[in-house]
Design a protein around this motif. Structure first.
Motif, PDB file in Angstrom:
ATOM      1  N   GLY A   1      -4.755   5.438   1.276  1.00 25.52           N
ATOM      2  CA  GLY A   1      -3.668   5.190   0.332  1.00 25.52           C
ATOM      3  C   GLY A   1      -4.107   4.248  -0.783  1.00 25.52           C
ATOM      4  O   GLY A   1      -5.271   3.876  -0.881  1.00 25.52           O
ATOM      5  N   THR A   2      -3.155   3.880  -1.636  1.00 21.31           N
ATOM      6  CA  THR A   2      -3.451   3.004  -2.769  1.00 21.31           C
ATOM      7  C   THR A   2      -2.888   1.622  -2.513  1.00 21.31           C
ATOM      8  O   THR A   2      -1.695   1.483  -2.270  1.00 21.31           O
ATOM      9  CB  THR A   2      -2.759   3.532  -4.056  1.00 21.31           C
ATOM     10  N   THR A   3      -3.755   0.611  -2.579  1.00 19.44           N
ATOM     11  CA  THR A   3      -3.241  -0.758  -2.493  1.00 19.44           C
ATOM     12  C   THR A   3      -2.861  -1.194  -3.897  1.00 19.44           C
ATOM     13  O   THR A   3      -3.714  -1.490  -4.722  1.00 19.44           O
ATOM     14  CB  THR A   3      -4.288  -1.691  -1.872  1.00 19.44           C
ATOM     15  N   ALA A   4      -1.558  -1.191  -4.164  1.00 20.10           N
ATOM     16  CA  ALA A   4      -1.062  -1.484  -5.512  1.00 20.10           C
ATOM     17  C   ALA A   4      -0.970  -2.980  -5.759  1.00 20.10           C
ATOM     18  O   ALA A   4      -1.014  -3.433  -6.906  1.00 20.10           O
ATOM     19  CB  ALA A   4       0.294  -0.830  -5.716  1.00 20.10           C
ATOM     20  N   LEU A   5      -0.833  -3.750  -4.682  1.00 27.19           N
ATOM     21  CA  LEU A   5      -0.832  -5.206  -4.791  1.00 27.19           C
ATOM     22  C   LEU A   5      -1.462  -5.753  -3.510  1.00 27.19           C
ATOM     23  O   LEU A   5      -1.127  -5.302  -2.422  1.00 27.19           O
ATOM     24  CB  LEU A   5       0.606  -5.744  -4.938  1.00 27.19           C
TER      25      LEU A   5
ATOM     26  N   THR B   1       0.852  -1.185   0.000  1.00 27.14           N
ATOM     27  CA  THR B   1       0.000   0.000   0.000  1.00 27.14           C
ATOM     28  C   THR B   1       0.889   1.236   0.000  1.00 27.14           C
ATOM     29  O   THR B   1       1.810   1.336   0.813  1.00 27.14           O
ATOM     30  CB  THR B   1      -0.905   0.007   1.252  1.00 27.14           C
ATOM     31  N   TYR B   2       0.638   2.128  -0.935  1.00 27.06           N
ATOM     32  CA  TYR B   2       1.369   3.393  -0.953  1.00 27.06           C
ATOM     33  C   TYR B   2       0.547   4.419  -0.191  1.00 27.06           C
ATOM     34  O   TYR B   2      -0.633   4.604  -0.483  1.00 27.06           O
ATOM     35  CB  TYR B   2       1.564   3.905  -2.379  1.00 27.06           C
ATOM     36  N   THR B   3       1.147   5.077   0.746  1.00 28.83           N
ATOM     37  CA  THR B   3       0.462   6.175   1.428  1.00 28.83           C
ATOM     38  C   THR B   3       1.099   7.469   0.963  1.00 28.83           C
ATOM     39  O   THR B   3       2.299   7.529   0.737  1.00 28.83           O
ATOM     40  CB  THR B   3       0.587   6.050   2.954  1.00 28.83           C
TER      41      THR B   3
ATOM     42  N   GLY C   1      -1.836  -6.907 -17.244  1.00 29.17           N
ATOM     43  CA  GLY C   1      -2.882  -6.013 -16.745  1.00 29.17           C
ATOM     44  C   GLY C   1      -2.682  -4.632 -17.337  1.00 29.17           C
ATOM     45  O   GLY C   1      -1.619  -4.325 -17.857  1.00 29.17           O
ATOM     46  N   GLU C   2      -3.735  -3.817 -17.245  1.00 24.74           N
ATOM     47  CA  GLU C   2      -3.639  -2.463 -17.781  1.00 24.74           C
ATOM     48  C   GLU C   2      -2.714  -1.626 -16.903  1.00 24.74           C
ATOM     49  O   GLU C   2      -2.331  -2.034 -15.809  1.00 24.74           O
ATOM     50  CB  GLU C   2      -5.037  -1.811 -17.768  1.00 24.74           C
ATOM     51  N   SER C   3      -2.445  -0.435 -17.373  1.00 30.53           N
ATOM     52  CA  SER C   3      -1.646   0.510 -16.598  1.00 30.53           C
ATOM     53  C   SER C   3      -2.295   0.737 -15.227  1.00 30.53           C
ATOM     54  O   SER C   3      -3.504   0.874 -15.125  1.00 30.53           O
ATOM     55  CB  SER C   3      -1.579   1.818 -17.387  1.00 30.53           C
ATOM     56  N   GLY C   4      -1.495   0.734 -14.187  1.00 28.64           N
ATOM     57  CA  GLY C   4      -2.006   0.964 -12.845  1.00 28.64           C
ATOM     58  C   GLY C   4      -2.471  -0.282 -12.135  1.00 28.64           C
ATOM     59  O   GLY C   4      -2.989  -0.213 -11.020  1.00 28.64           O
ATOM     60  N   SER C   5      -2.275  -1.452 -12.735  1.00 27.40           N
ATOM     61  CA  SER C   5      -2.775  -2.679 -12.115  1.00 27.40           C
ATOM     62  C   SER C   5      -1.813  -3.242 -11.059  1.00 27.40           C
ATOM     63  O   SER C   5      -2.169  -4.178 -10.345  1.00 27.40           O
ATOM     64  CB  SER C   5      -3.077  -3.736 -13.184  1.00 27.40           C
ATOM     65  N   GLY C   6      -0.611  -2.694 -10.961  1.00 22.77           N
ATOM     66  CA  GLY C   6       0.311  -3.139  -9.918  1.00 22.77           C
ATOM     67  C   GLY C   6       1.494  -3.947 -10.430  1.00 22.77           C
ATOM     68  O   GLY C   6       2.260  -4.511  -9.652  1.00 22.77           O
ATOM     69  N   LYS C   7       1.693  -3.982 -11.738  1.00 25.83           N
ATOM     70  CA  LYS C   7       2.744  -4.819 -12.329  1.00 25.83           C
ATOM     71  C   LYS C   7       4.146  -4.358 -11.927  1.00 25.83           C
ATOM     72  O   LYS C   7       4.983  -5.164 -11.515  1.00 25.83           O
ATOM     73  CB  LYS C   7       2.627  -4.813 -13.869  1.00 25.83           C
ATOM     74  N   THR C   8       4.388  -3.058 -12.046  1.00 26.48           N
ATOM     75  CA  THR C   8       5.719  -2.559 -11.697  1.00 26.48           C
ATOM     76  C   THR C   8       5.962  -2.669 -10.193  1.00 26.48           C
ATOM     77  O   THR C   8       7.073  -2.973  -9.756  1.00 26.48           O
ATOM     78  CB  THR C   8       5.894  -1.102 -12.206  1.00 26.48           C
ATOM     79  N   THR C   9       4.908  -2.479  -9.420  1.00 23.61           N
ATOM     80  CA  THR C   9       5.029  -2.664  -7.976  1.00 23.61           C
ATOM     81  C   THR C   9       5.483  -4.091  -7.665  1.00 23.61           C
ATOM     82  O   THR C   9       6.387  -4.310  -6.844  1.00 23.61           O
ATOM     83  CB  THR C   9       3.679  -2.360  -7.291  1.00 23.61           C
ATOM     84  N   LEU C  10       4.892  -5.065  -8.343  1.00 21.88           N
ATOM     85  CA  LEU C  10       5.288  -6.464  -8.145  1.00 21.88           C
ATOM     86  C   LEU C  10       6.772  -6.655  -8.502  1.00 21.88           C
ATOM     87  O   LEU C  10       7.529  -7.301  -7.768  1.00 21.88           O
ATOM     88  CB  LEU C  10       4.385  -7.356  -8.990  1.00 21.88           C
TER      89      LEU C  10
HETATM   90  P1  ADP Z   1       1.530  -0.791 -13.475  1.00 22.80           P
HETATM   91  O1  ADP Z   1       2.999  -1.079 -13.578  1.00 22.80           O
HETATM   92  O2  ADP Z   1       0.675  -1.997 -13.692  1.00 22.80           O
HETATM   93  O3  ADP Z   1       1.115   0.343 -14.350  1.00 22.80           O
HETATM   94  P2  ADP Z   1       2.099   0.280 -10.828  1.00 22.80           P
HETATM   95  O4  ADP Z   1       2.644  -0.785  -9.970  1.00 22.80           O
HETATM   96  O5  ADP Z   1       3.078   1.249 -11.405  1.00 22.80           O
HETATM   97  O6  ADP Z   1       1.197  -0.357 -11.972  1.00 22.80           O
HETATM   98  O7  ADP Z   1       1.035   1.119 -10.003  1.00 22.80           O
HETATM   99  C1  ADP Z   1      -0.025   0.496  -9.291  1.00 22.80           C
HETATM  100  C2  ADP Z   1      -0.769   1.553  -8.485  1.00 22.80           C
HETATM  101  O8  ADP Z   1       0.071   2.088  -7.468  1.00 22.80           O
HETATM  102  C3  ADP Z   1      -1.221   2.749  -9.300  1.00 22.80           C
HETATM  103  O9  ADP Z   1      -2.475   3.163  -8.798  1.00 22.80           O
HETATM  104  C4  ADP Z   1      -0.176   3.794  -9.037  1.00 22.80           C
HETATM  105  O10 ADP Z   1      -0.693   5.091  -9.159  1.00 22.80           O
HETATM  106  C5  ADP Z   1       0.227   3.495  -7.619  1.00 22.80           C
HETATM  107  N1  ADP Z   1       1.651   3.815  -7.358  1.00 22.80           N
HETATM  108  C6  ADP Z   1       2.722   3.249  -7.967  1.00 22.80           C
HETATM  109  N2  ADP Z   1       3.878   3.741  -7.469  1.00 22.80           N
HETATM  110  C7  ADP Z   1       3.523   4.640  -6.506  1.00 22.80           C
HETATM  111  C8  ADP Z   1       4.266   5.469  -5.611  1.00 22.80           C
HETATM  112  N3  ADP Z   1       5.591   5.472  -5.590  1.00 22.80           N
HETATM  113  N4  ADP Z   1       3.560   6.249  -4.752  1.00 22.80           N
HETATM  114  C9  ADP Z   1       2.205   6.246  -4.760  1.00 22.80           C
HETATM  115  N5  ADP Z   1       1.456   5.484  -5.569  1.00 22.80           N
HETATM  116  C10 ADP Z   1       2.096   4.688  -6.432  1.00 22.80           C
END
Ligand code: ADP
Ligand code: MG
Length: 338
Positions: free
Chosen positions: A23-27, A13-15, A46-55
């Protein structure tokens, strides 16, 4: 069997700030295993914003989970120190979206490849270093004599991205995370780079986590797939089952929006192209996809459905499949074939 890499109920979760609300639960509650003996190619789609880069960032240890653990060879990666940490950093490599990012315009390609060789003490002599570079470049289909000695501006985006793959290969990784590795590369060179990733898997036993929003390349490259939407697993399983017979309305939506040249499947005719749900997202605990789902019922807005095992190697998080057994602990390990 030994677990190489394990996600155990990982939530990130990003706060935003000190006083921020939820905050946003990215995964959310993500669990799976890559096994040491069975290298695989797993797509995370998944589409943009689905949490892939976070993973990807979690897997590389660049960011820490909010809840849960990520284990490498049984050890929480947050606790790795000394030699164990060096081993992790060598064995888990990444190729990112931007093929230009890691290149310093003032250094030749040789420099980019020499740095990891020195850092991880991979060669005892200049000759040995050179032969390792040659081997890695050849493995991704580049001719060392065309590449070494060149500056970044003398190379195409496709060549640079293959050099990035070669750089990862130098370190003899066990896991390679490739986050949208071809999305910034010319279409004509994509197949080439994806083939070099497949080669790493096939010839060098590297497990690859291939992150993409593009299901057509996933279908050609991967053994298995996890479909994420807003941080939650919507569907997962073996790539052929999921692409040919998607069971989750979200996966159906993704797949129906693509023309599939080599799949015996019509597109845009069934599934969801027409109507969206009339239910609105109240930001509750329901299914993340319900506000866009034409099959959504009121109950979808109140509780997030578990993963139902529709087949041995396919799960979907949807009440349309509630006649199927629930996957214990939402753990994808046995669902994803290698
Ligand atoms: P993807 O790679 O699938 O596009 P991300 O993992 O980049 O997805 O992002 C997933 C969610 O987390 C999105 O809603 C994004 O806005 C949020 N997010 C990603 N990185 C941060 C960050 N450093 N701080 C706050 N929110 C973030
Ligand atoms: Mg991303």
């Amino acid at each position: 069997m030994a677990n190489l890499l394990e996600f155990r109920n990982v939530t990130k979760t990003y706060t935003r700030g000190f006083f921020s609300e939820a905050g946003t639960t990215a995964l959310a509650d993500f669990s799976m295993v890559l096994k040491e003996e069975d290298p695989t190619i797993l797509t995370v789609a998944g589409e943009s914003g689905s949490g892939k880069t976070t993973l990807a960032m979690l897997l590389l240890g660049f960011i820490d989970p909010t809840q849960g653990q990520i284990l490498y060879k049984g050890e929480d990666i947050r606790n790795l120190r000394g030699d164990a940490r060096m081993t992790f950093r060598r064995e888990v490599q990444a190729v990112f979206q931007d093929p230009f990012a890691v290149f310093n315009p003032f250094y030749t390609v040789d420099h980019l490849l020499t740095v990891p060789i020195e850092k991880f003490k991979l060669a005892k002599s200049k000759a040995e270093a050179r032969s390792k570079m040659d081997e890695a470049l050849s493995a991704v289909g580049l001719r060392p004599e065309d590449i070494l000695g060149r500056f970044p501006h003398q190379l195409s985006g496709g060549q640079r991205q293959r050099i990035n793959v070669a750089r990862a290969l130098l370190l003899k990784p066990k896991v390679l995370v490739a986050d949208e590795p071809v999305s910034m590369v010319d279409a004509s060179l994509r197949a080439n780079i994806l083939e070099s990733l497949r080669g790493l898997h096939r010839d060098h036993g590297v497990s690859i986590v291939y992150i993409t929003h593009d299901l057509t390349t996933a279908y050609h490259v991967a053994n298995s797939i996890v479909v994420l939407y807003k941080g939650g697993v919507m569907e997962a399983g073996d790539i052929d089952s999921v692409i040919q017979k998607p069971e989750h309305p979200y996966t159906q939506l993704l797949i129906d929006s693509i023309p599939w040249p080599d799949l015996d499947r019509r597109w845009g005719t069934d599934g969801l192209s027409v109507k969206e749900s009339e239910l609105s997202d109240k930001g509750g605990n329901g299914c993340r996809f319900a506000p866009r789902c034409p099959y959504a019922k009121d109950e979808c807005l109140t509780a997030s459905p578990p993963l139902h095992r529709v087949k041995e190697t396919q799960v979907a998080s949807c009440i349309l499949h509630q006649q199927h057994p629930v996957l214990p602990s939402a753990n994808l390990t046995d669902v994803l074939p290698v």
